[in-house]
Every structure is written in structure tokens, then in C-alpha cells.
Write a protein that holds these residues in place. Structure first.
Motif, PDB file in Angstrom:
ATOM      1  N   ILE A  29     -51.211  -1.969   1.157  1.00 16.60           N
ATOM      2  CA  ILE A  29     -50.545  -2.328   2.414  1.00 16.60           C
ATOM      3  C   ILE A  29     -50.017  -1.085   3.109  1.00 16.60           C
ATOM      4  O   ILE A  29     -49.259  -0.310   2.536  1.00 16.60           O
ATOM      5  CB  ILE A  29     -49.384  -3.315   2.160  1.00 16.60           C
ATOM      6  CG1 ILE A  29     -49.923  -4.655   1.682  1.00 16.60           C
ATOM      7  CG2 ILE A  29     -48.545  -3.496   3.424  1.00 16.60           C
ATOM      8  CD1 ILE A  29     -48.854  -5.698   1.416  1.00 16.60           C
ATOM      9  N   TRP A  32     -46.173  -4.126   7.057  1.00 19.17           N
ATOM     10  CA  TRP A  32     -46.106  -5.586   7.143  1.00 19.17           C
ATOM     11  C   TRP A  32     -44.841  -5.983   7.875  1.00 19.17           C
ATOM     12  O   TRP A  32     -43.887  -5.216   7.943  1.00 19.17           O
ATOM     13  CB  TRP A  32     -46.156  -6.235   5.756  1.00 19.17           C
ATOM     14  CG  TRP A  32     -44.989  -5.894   4.869  1.00 19.17           C
ATOM     15  CD1 TRP A  32     -44.891  -4.821   4.040  1.00 19.17           C
ATOM     16  CD2 TRP A  32     -43.766  -6.616   4.732  1.00 19.17           C
ATOM     17  NE1 TRP A  32     -43.679  -4.827   3.389  1.00 19.17           N
ATOM     18  CE2 TRP A  32     -42.972  -5.928   3.803  1.00 19.17           C
ATOM     19  CE3 TRP A  32     -43.269  -7.777   5.303  1.00 19.17           C
ATOM     20  CZ2 TRP A  32     -41.698  -6.364   3.438  1.00 19.17           C
ATOM     21  CZ3 TRP A  32     -42.008  -8.209   4.930  1.00 19.17           C
ATOM     22  CH2 TRP A  32     -41.246  -7.504   4.006  1.00 19.17           C
ATOM     23  N   VAL A  45     -49.921  -8.360   8.199  1.00 22.09           N
ATOM     24  CA  VAL A  45     -50.094  -7.285   7.221  1.00 22.09           C
ATOM     25  C   VAL A  45     -51.224  -6.362   7.663  1.00 22.09           C
ATOM     26  O   VAL A  45     -52.302  -6.825   8.014  1.00 22.09           O
ATOM     27  CB  VAL A  45     -50.445  -7.863   5.827  1.00 22.09           C
ATOM     28  CG1 VAL A  45     -50.606  -6.765   4.805  1.00 22.09           C
ATOM     29  CG2 VAL A  45     -49.396  -8.849   5.374  1.00 22.09           C
TER      30      VAL A  45
END
Length: 68
Positions: A29, A32, A45
Motif C-alpha cells: 500500500i 489509503w 487504497v
């Protein structure tokens, strides 16, 4: 890098605190955010990798999640 949106039941600051460590530990990631003003509590995300990791992390934190 892709942006994926999920419908969740993350609906308050306390919920965000609960889910933050789970999402922050995922290397895939980039960023987010949760729009708690949206009725569907949209989790957006930006990630490079498997979106199932996101689903697993949010579920482990005790929340519902489904891809939009």
C-alpha cells in the motif's frame, strides 16, 4: 500502481484507529483513506500488489469490506 475502492463499515475515528495498524503494515500500500462522510464508508487504497491483502487486513481488524 492502481487505486481500488472498497465499501466498508469503518465509520468513526475510533474505527480508523483500529484499522490503521493493519493497513500500515502492508508494504504493497502506497496510501489509503476512508471517506467516513460517504454513506458507503469508502476505503480508497493506492497499492501495487494483491488487493486480497487489503481485504484480509480490514477483516482481521474486525470490519466488513467489499470491492466497489
Amino acid at each position: 500502481m492502481e487505486t481500488i475502492k472498497f465499501k466498508t463499515n469503518i465509520n468513526c475515528g475510533g474505527c480508523l484507529k483500529s484499522v490503521t495498524p493493519h493497513l500500515n503494515e502492508l508494504d504493497s500500500i502506497e496510501s489509503w483513506k476512508v471517506d467516513i462522510e460517504n454513506p458507503d464508508k469508502i476505503l480508497e487504497v493506492r497499492l501495487e500488489g494483491d488487493q486480497n491483502e487489503v481485504v484480509k487486513a480490514v477483516t482481521e481488524a474486525g470490519f466488513e469490506i467489499e470491492k466497489v
